[in-house]
Write an enzyme that holds these catalytic residues in place. Structure first.
Site, PDB file in Angstrom:
ATOM      1  N   PRO A   1     -55.195   8.341-127.560  1.00 19.03           N
ATOM      2  CA  PRO A   1     -54.246   9.228-127.845  1.00 19.03           C
ATOM      3  C   PRO A   1     -53.150   9.363-126.916  1.00 19.03           C
ATOM      4  CG  PRO A   1     -56.386  10.411-127.832  1.00 19.03           C
ATOM      5  CD  PRO A   1     -56.398   9.224-127.157  1.00 19.03           C
ATOM      6  N   GLU A   2     -51.867   9.010-127.556  1.00 21.19           N
ATOM      7  CA  GLU A   2     -50.674   9.162-126.916  1.00 21.19           C
ATOM      8  C   GLU A   2     -49.955  10.441-127.432  1.00 21.19           C
ATOM      9  OE1 GLU A   2     -48.545   5.609-126.027  1.00 21.19           O
ATOM     10  OE2 GLU A   2     -50.214   4.345-125.973  1.00 21.19           O
TER      11      GLU A   2
ATOM     12  N   ARG B   1     -65.911   8.612-123.899  1.00 24.02           N
ATOM     13  CA  ARG B   1     -65.898   8.063-122.526  1.00 24.02           C
ATOM     14  C   ARG B   1     -65.687   9.161-121.384  1.00 24.02           C
ATOM     15  NH1 ARG B   1     -61.937   2.968-123.487  1.00 24.02           N
ATOM     16  NH2 ARG B   1     -63.040   2.352-125.236  1.00 24.02           N
TER      17      ARG B   1
END
Length: 287
Positions: A2-3, A112
Site C-alpha cells: 500500500p502506497e 509480513r
DNA sequence: TTTATAACCTGAACGC
DNA sequence: TGCGTTCAGGTTATAA
C-alpha cells in the site's frame, strides 16, 4: 504494497462503515507488528468509543473517537483493512479486530507484520501534541500547496542522492513508494539515478505534475493490486494495467520501443526506459 | 548532515 | 516432490 493511493482507497472505502459507529471490543492476535500493538490500552480506552473521523496522512490511516482517542495505523508492506460480519471466519494474519455496535468488525490483516498500530489515549492532555510530533518529520502531502516546485528545488539543494530515492523519502514528501516513483519518473522522462540536485526547475515542475497525475489516476482506479493489496471492499485495484515501467523489465517501452531496464537503486527494484528517460547525467540545456 | 546498509517478516517463485 | 535460496519492500536504527 500500500502506497498513498491504496491507503486513500481503503480510507474512503471504510469511512461509511465506521462513521458514528461505536467500538464494542478490541481483539488482538498477540503477535507483534513492527512495534508492539497497544492492545491493552485500546481494550480499556476504546470500549464504547464512537468513531467520529477516519482520515489519511502520508501512508497512515488516522481513526479518531468522540472521547478524543486516536488510533494511527500503518499498513506496512502487506497490511490490509476491511469490514467483516461479526463471527465470520477470521483469516491467518488477522492481527487486530475492532468489534462494532452493528455486528460487524473492522479487521487489520498483515502477513509480513511490517505494519504498525499506535494508540494515543483520550485522557492524555498531550495527545494533540504527541500526534503532531508523530508526523513532525513527515514531508508535505503531494497534493498540498506547500509541496511546490520551489519546495523541491530548495530541499534538493546539494543532495547527491538518486532522485528516485529522494522522492521516496517520506521526510521529503509523503506517500510515494516504489511503484509510483518509477511511474512518475518515466512519465517525466527523468532517469531514476539522476542526483536530486541536478534537476532543473522545469524538470521539477514536470515531475511534480506527473507525481500528482499518477497518484490521482491510481486513486481513481482503486489502487494497484500487486500480490497483496486489496481495497476496503475486498476488491483489487486495477491501476497496475496502467503501469508503463514497473515490473516491465525486458518488455518494449510503450513510447519508443526500447527495452525497459531494471536496476537496484537504494536497494529497491527500479525500472526505466533508457531512451525516454535519458541518462544519469542532467539534461543538456534544461537548467 | 548526508548517505548507505541492516533488520524486521512471510510467502511465492525459482533452481537443484 | 521436497528442500534451500532469493526476492519483494516501508520504515527505523545504526554506522560511516
Amino acid at each position: 504494497m500500500p502506497e498513498l493511493p491504496e491507503v486513500e482507497v481503503i480510507c474512503r472505502g471504510l469511512l461509511p462503515h465506521l462513521l458514528n459507529r461505536s467500538i464494542v471490543s478490541v481483539h488482538c492476535s498477540g503477535k507483534q507488528l513492527r512495534a508492539p500493538v497497544p492492545c491493552q490500552s485500546m481494550q480499556t480506552m476504546l470500549q464504547g468509543a464512537e468513531i467520529t473521523k477516519l482520515s489519511r496522512r502520508a501512508k497512515y490511516l488516522i481513526l479518531r473517537t468522540k472521547n478524543g482517542g486516536t488510533v494511527i495505523i500503518h499498513l506496512g508492506m502487506t497490511g490490509n483493512m476491511g469490514i467483516f460480519k461479526d463471527g465470520s471466519p477470521t483469516k491467518k494474519h488477522d492481527h487486530v479486530r475492532w468489534r462494532l455496535d452493528n455486528n460487524t468488525e473492522l479487521r487489520f490483516n498483515d502477513t509480513r507484520r511490517f505494519g504498525a498500530i499506535h494508540y494515543f489515549p483520550a485522557n492524555n492532555k498531550n495527545t494533540t501534541q504527541e500526534i503532531r510530533l508523530f508526523f513532525a518529520k513527515t514531508g508535505p502531502e503531494p497534493f498540498s500547496r506547500s509541496c511546490s516546485v520551489r519546495y523541491f528545488v530548495n530541499k534538493a539543494t546539494r543532495r547527491t542522492i538518486a532522485i528516485k530515492q529522494f522522492i521516496m523519502d517520506s521526510h521529503v514528501v509523503a506517500g510515494i513508494g516504489n511503484i509510483y516513483a518509477n511511474e512518475a519518473l518515466f512519465h517525466s522522462g527523468i532517469h531514476p539515478e539522476r542526483p536530486a540536485s541536478s534537476l532543473s526547475e522545469k524538470e521539477w515542475r514536470r515531475l511534480l505534475t506527473n507525481i500528482r497525475k499518477t497518484l490521482t489516476h491510481a486513486i481513481e482506479c482503486g489502487g494497484s493490486t500487486i500480490s497483496d493489496f486489496l481495497g476496503a471492499s475486498g476488491d483489487g485495484g486495477y491501476f497496475q494495467m496502467n503501469f508503463r515501467v514497473y515490473g516491465k523489465d525486458g518488455e518494449e517501452c510503450v513510447q519508443c520501443g526500447a527495452f525497459i531496464l531494471k536496476s537496484t537503486i537504494g536497494g529497491r527494484a527500479s525500472f526505466f526506459c533508457p531512451v525516454c528517460q535519458g541518462t544519469k547525467k542532467e539534461e543538456k540545456g534544461d537548467k
